[in-house]
Design a protein around this motif. Sequence first.
Motif, PDB file in Angstrom:
ATOM      1  N   THR A  30       0.831  -1.219   0.000  1.00 31.49           N
ATOM      2  CA  THR A  30       0.000   0.000   0.000  1.00 31.49           C
ATOM      3  C   THR A  30       0.858   1.259   0.000  1.00 31.49           C
ATOM      4  N   ILE A  31       1.938   1.245   0.798  1.00 32.39           N
ATOM      5  CA  ILE A  31       2.836   2.403   0.866  1.00 32.39           C
ATOM      6  C   ILE A  31       3.490   2.656  -0.492  1.00 32.39           C
ATOM      7  N   VAL A  32       3.976   1.563  -1.122  1.00 36.12           N
ATOM      8  CA  VAL A  32       4.615   1.703  -2.428  1.00 36.12           C
ATOM      9  C   VAL A  32       3.621   2.214  -3.462  1.00 36.12           C
ATOM     10  N   PHE A  33       2.409   1.669  -3.442  1.00 33.72           N
ATOM     11  CA  PHE A  33       1.370   2.099  -4.386  1.00 33.72           C
ATOM     12  C   PHE A  33       1.020   3.573  -4.179  1.00 33.72           C
ATOM     13  N   ASN A  34       0.829   3.947  -2.901  1.00 33.46           N
ATOM     14  CA  ASN A  34       0.498   5.357  -2.597  1.00 33.46           C
ATOM     15  C   ASN A  34       1.628   6.297  -3.011  1.00 33.46           C
ATOM     16  N   TYR A  35       2.871   5.845  -2.806  1.00 34.05           N
ATOM     17  CA  TYR A  35       4.025   6.671  -3.180  1.00 34.05           C
ATOM     18  C   TYR A  35       4.042   6.905  -4.690  1.00 34.05           C
ATOM     19  N   ARG A  36       3.819   5.819  -5.437  1.00 33.91           N
ATOM     20  CA  ARG A  36       3.804   5.938  -6.896  1.00 33.91           C
ATOM     21  C   ARG A  36       2.657   6.826  -7.369  1.00 33.91           C
ATOM     22  N   GLN A  37       1.489   6.669  -6.739  1.00 31.14           N
ATOM     23  CA  GLN A  37       0.348   7.511  -7.112  1.00 31.14           C
ATOM     24  C   GLN A  37       0.617   8.980  -6.799  1.00 31.14           C
ATOM     25  N   ILE A  40       3.031  10.327  -9.357  1.00 28.46           N
ATOM     26  CA  ILE A  40       2.331  10.581 -10.618  1.00 28.46           C
ATOM     27  C   ILE A  40       1.510  11.858 -10.532  1.00 28.46           C
ATOM     28  N   GLN A  41       0.802  12.033  -9.391  1.00 31.81           N
ATOM     29  CA  GLN A  41      -0.010  13.234  -9.205  1.00 31.81           C
ATOM     30  C   GLN A  41       0.856  14.498  -9.150  1.00 31.81           C
ATOM     31  N   ASN A  42       2.012  14.385  -8.461  1.00 27.94           N
ATOM     32  CA  ASN A  42       2.918  15.536  -8.381  1.00 27.94           C
ATOM     33  C   ASN A  42       3.457  15.915  -9.762  1.00 27.94           C
ATOM     34  N   ASN A  43       3.829  14.878 -10.533  1.00 27.18           N
ATOM     35  CA  ASN A  43       4.316  15.149 -11.888  1.00 27.18           C
ATOM     36  C   ASN A  43       3.230  15.808 -12.739  1.00 27.18           C
ATOM     37  N   GLN A  44       2.008  15.313 -12.603  1.00 25.94           N
ATOM     38  CA  GLN A  44       0.898  15.904 -13.343  1.00 25.94           C
ATOM     39  C   GLN A  44       0.638  17.338 -12.897  1.00 25.94           C
ATOM     40  N   PHE A  45       0.744  17.557 -11.578  1.00 28.54           N
ATOM     41  CA  PHE A  45       0.555  18.912 -11.038  1.00 28.54           C
ATOM     42  C   PHE A  45       1.622  19.855 -11.576  1.00 28.54           C
TER      43      PHE A  45
END
Length: 204
Positions: A30-37, A40-45
């Motif tokens: 879950t931590i790894v998944f949340n980190y990747r998400q 991705i969100q930061n890059n999109q931002f």
Amino acid sequence: MIMNLCCIKALLLNKGLIISIIPSILSLVTIVFNYRQTKIQNNQFERNYKLQKEQFETTLQLQKKRYEAEINENKENLRIQRKPYFVVSNSVCGCNGNSDHHISIKLKNERNGNAFKIYLPESIDVSNDVAIHRQEVLTNTVIPIGKELASEWGYNNTLSGFKFSIIVKFEDAAQLKYKQNFIFKLSDALHVQIMNWSDPVLVD
């Protein structure tokens, strides 16, 4: 029999161990998944922010150009309304000796109801290191409508048959500044002729 019991007991212990670490594994996943998400969100931002910043800067540049164009258009409209204009009413060359030349030029304020303050250059480069110099200090350079400004110029040289230009600068009571170019010709016979002149243009 005893061996079988020991093996069963070991299996049960390993199974319990596996079961106990499953929540930890799930938490790690879950931590790894949340980190990747989040990444991705930061890059999109960041991409959205960069795009918005570029769009804002482009819009700002367009607004600045439109604002400058409106200012120039308003100045030009005001200039047209005021219609500043000077003409050469008289131009004469007098000769004393072989190289002592004196040129008299009169400018007249035409087509306007405003008085203008005139600025004339102190000297004009002609050619062959010859320069025409203004010979007097102008004391009253505010020219009302229909009035003239007389200016005296001179040069010490036998040169003749050349063209020269005088750029006249002037401003009105609103401190709008203009310039107007007058082109003259001094003939071989030492006659001064006005060849051409420009319309007044606004200057900064």
